[in-house]
Design an enzyme around this catalytic site. Structure first.
Site: not given
Ligand SMILES: *Cc1c(COP(=O)(O)O)cnc(C)c1O
Length: 393
Positions: A182, A210, A241
């Protein structure tokens, strides 16, 4: 009562402030959308992971409202005790079909999906091969498992092989990687990693948080992007997301999904997603299955933004996704840049050490299908003014 026993927290907070690492959190007085209201002002939003503009989509709002009328709000208890609502099963079946996976299980978040999956697959005496830049929830899930953690160099398949060859004592083995990283927006070479997993017969897990709703045909994710259906044991994803809601998912082999219903601790000991969340996610699947418009729009917005930023002379790194890092150098410059953008009406986050390496502080621009062409032009003009003003371009 004496406060001395918690004085250490104030000391730690002071240290964070001195190092410029203290999080100040903006309050948003509007839905998460292309524009958000902060301190009474309307700002163009480049901070949210709301890739497809679904967080405030009228169809998701309506679906959530209707589901509340039909099912109420809460799931009551953990699913193994209170039973599971047909809505949750419907979402899991629809997600499995969407992702062309055997089966799928939902969680409260992507974070808990990782905490559930890794300790269910490996334990004491086992080994996890983990990309050095993996997400915190993978790291925490790995630690909870009590397996040995062997880090390999970022996206380096040769180093992965070396680490596997060098690790001769093990029980079960698991390779785990983020799908999209990310901070730089680069994509794991999952095709090559899959070959390694097959060659050594090691379980393979990808966390596609992502990439969900972003990569692959119509947003079907990284496994679809590389055409690896059925070859990756387990794919973790998020509904927080691109899906615009909140929740986590694990898709993959039926046997693994069945096992997570027995052994995934956040499944067994924490309540399920709420009713409006599930209903909104179901509507998001409907939208994604009906057309690729949102996903196409996201990619064309990102391509335009990246190209124009490069033309202006900004260093936008090597992103392969709609995430655009605008690399500036030291953290104070990035923070100053972000504050100036804020004054110009653009909300974009500065990210510095230790989240990214020293000297690579940046503004991270999260593109979204919610942005119009004129939104992008407004943002580019602001970046240009601030960039010239601060001597960056
Ligand atoms: C954002 C993210 C998470 C967490 O996801 P949530 O649904 O916000 O808990 C887990 N792994 C990765 C790689 C992320 O970018």
């Amino acid at each position: 009562m004496s406060n001395h026993r918690t004085d250490w927290i104030q000391d730690e907070i002071n240290k964070l402030k001195e190092a410029g690492l203290f999080n100040t959190i903006r309050t948003i007085d509007s839905p998460m959308d292309a524009w958000v209201k902060i301190d009474g002002r309307s700002l163009l939003n480049f901070c949210a992971n709301n890739y497809l503009g679904l967080a405030n989509h009228p169809r998701l709002r309506a679906a959530a409202q209707k589901a509340v009328d039909d099912y109420g709000v809460g799931p009551g208890a953990v699913r193994t005790i209170a039973g599971t609502m047909s809505l949750h099963i419907a979402l899991e079946n629809r997600l499995a079909a969407f992702k062309k996976a055997d089966a799928c299980i939902s969680f409260q978040s992507g974070f808990t999906a990782n905490l559930a999956t890794i300790p269910a697959l490996v334990g004491k005496g086992d080994v996890i091969f983990s990309d050095e830049l993996n997400h915190a929830s993978i790291i925490d899930g790995s630690r909870l498992s009590r397996a040995q953690i062997v880090r390999y160099a970022h996206n380096d398949v040769d180093d992965l092989r070396r680490q596997i060859e060098a690790t001769t004592e093990y029980g079960r083995r698991l390779i785990v990687t983020d799908g999209v990283f990310s901070m730089d927006g680069d994509i794991a070479p999952l095709d090559k990693i899959t070959d390694v997993a097959n060659e050594y017969d090691i379980m393979l897990m990808v966390d596609d948080a992502h990439g969900e709703g972003v990569l692959g045909t119509g947003g079907r994710g990284i496994v679809d992007h590389f055409g690896l259906h059925g070859r990756v044991d387990v794919e973790v994803g998020t509904l927080s997301k691109a899906f615009g809601v909140v929740g986590g998912l694990v898709a993959g082999k039926q046997i693994i999904i069945d096992w997570l219903r027995q052994r995934g601790r956040p499944f067994l000991f924490s309540s399920a997603m709420t009713v409006p969340d599930v209903a909104a996610c179901l509507e998001a699947v409907n939208i994604l299955e009906e057309s690729t418009d949102q996903v196409d729009r996201l990619w064309s917005n990102a391509a335009f933004f990246k190209k124009e930023m490069k033309n202006l002379g900004f260093d936008t790194g090597h992103s392969q996704t709609p995430i655009v890092p605008v690399v500036l150098g030291e953290a104070p410059l990035a923070q100053q840049f972000s504050r100036r953008l804020f004054d110009e009406g653009v909300f974009a986050m500065a990210i510095g050490f230790p989240t990214v390496p020293q000297g690579k502080a940046r503004i991270r621009v999260m593109n979204s299908a919610a942005h119009s062409q004129s939104d992008l032009e407004t943002a580019l003009a602001a970046f240009e003014r601030v960039g010239r003003n601060l001597g960056v371009i």
